[in-house]
Design an enzyme around this catalytic site. Structure first.
Site, PDB file in Angstrom:
ATOM      1  CE  LYS A  13     -62.577  14.588  24.067  1.00 47.42           C
ATOM      2  NZ  LYS A  13     -62.338  15.044  22.691  1.00 47.42           N
ATOM      3  NE  ARG A  87     -63.419   9.286  20.920  1.00 47.21           N
ATOM      4  CZ  ARG A  87     -62.392   9.820  21.566  1.00 47.21           C
ATOM      5  NH1 ARG A  87     -62.200   9.555  22.824  1.00 47.21           N
ATOM      6  NH2 ARG A  87     -61.581  10.621  20.936  1.00 47.21           N
ATOM      7  NE  ARG A 122     -53.893  16.511  19.805  1.00 47.23           N
ATOM      8  CZ  ARG A 122     -55.037  15.921  20.157  1.00 47.23           C
ATOM      9  NH1 ARG A 122     -55.722  16.342  21.198  1.00 47.23           N
ATOM     10  NH2 ARG A 122     -55.491  14.933  19.431  1.00 47.23           N
ATOM     11  NE  ARG A 155     -53.050  11.661  19.570  1.00 46.27           N
ATOM     12  CZ  ARG A 155     -54.259  11.885  20.070  1.00 46.27           C
ATOM     13  NH1 ARG A 155     -54.384  12.522  21.198  1.00 46.27           N
ATOM     14  NH2 ARG A 155     -55.327  11.475  19.426  1.00 46.27           N
ATOM     15  NE  ARG A 166     -58.402  11.620  16.115  1.00 44.38           N
ATOM     16  CZ  ARG A 166     -57.451  12.437  16.563  1.00 44.38           C
ATOM     17  NH1 ARG A 166     -56.452  12.786  15.774  1.00 44.38           N
ATOM     18  NH2 ARG A 166     -57.493  12.877  17.786  1.00 44.38           N
TER      19      ARG A 166
END
Ligand code: ADP
Ligand code: ZN
Length: 211
Positions: A13, A87, A122, A155, A166
């Protein structure tokens, strides 16, 4: 263009949100806003930290408040891309109550196993929030942000156990939004591709049909 991006964590996203440059509108990422607040240790940031670190959603009331404030800014009047909001169904209802009429809710679909693989690579800029990947979206210079020269780090909530939590939260709380927007005729679905440019092409093609 008023667009929201749906999709699992790591579906791309934030990366696709770069198309906001094509349209000359801002991208509003609640994840980036929350991380910024955590970094600055604001009252909201301190409240949010425990949820974020556990892979849980920050309470609706908190997130709805920050989005309402951000959308009232001058630069949003010609449109915006919302990355990471809504969300939950209550967040989507709150957005409608703010008087926002969306053009499109675009869902980027990626299988869970693929997500888990992607998250480990990431990297995020600590200064501006731009996001990279060690295999799929390398910065020009290793561990340095192309946009601002900031340092890239992993992260904390991208740790594998937290990613699984998640994903669970995504399937139970966020995925019902697809039916919510489908019922309004606003849903468009794009299959996330391995190459960022391929997903971007599909995304732009899906948006062509909207306008
Ligand atoms: P992701 O990679 O999961 O899309 P984000 O950067 O969008 O991650 O969000 C990181 C974290 O910030 C989420 O796991 C959640 O704790 C919190 N968060 C972001 N947006 C929202 C939201 N709309 N509602 C509740 N919590 C949110
Ligand atoms: Zn940066």
């Amino acid at each position: 263009m008023k667009l929201i991006l749906l999709g699992a964590p790591g579906a791309g996203k934030g990366t696709q949100a770069d198309i906001s440059k094509t349209y000359g509108i801002p991208t509003i990422s609640t994840g980036n806003m929350i991380r910024e607040a955590m970094k600055n240790e604001t009252e909201m940031g301190k409240q949010a930290k425990a949820y974020v670190d556990a892979g849980q959603l920050v309470p609706d009331s908190v997130v709805i408040g920050i989005v309402r404030e951000r959308l009232s800014a001058e630069d949003c009047k010609n449109g915006f891309i919302l990355d990471g909001f809504p969300r939950t169904i209550p967040q989507a209802e709150a957005l409608a109550e703010m008087g926002v009429e969306l053009d499109c809710a675009l869902s980027i679909e990626v299988p869970d196993e693929e997500i888990v693989k992607r998250m480990s690579g990431r990297r995020v800029c600590g200064a501006c929030g731009a996001s990279y990947h060690t295999d799929f979206k390398r910065p020009a210079k290793a561990d340095v942000c192309d946009q601002c020269g900031g340092a890239l780090t992993r992260r904390k909530d991208d740790a594998p156990e937290t990613v699984r939590e998640r994903l669970e939260v995504y399937h139970t709380q966020t995925e019902p939004l697809k039916a919510f927007y489908e019922a309004q005729g606003k849903l468009r679905v794009v299959q996330g591709q391995e190459q960022v440019a391929d997903t971007t092409r599909l995304t732009l093609a899906a948006l062509e049909q909207v306008r």
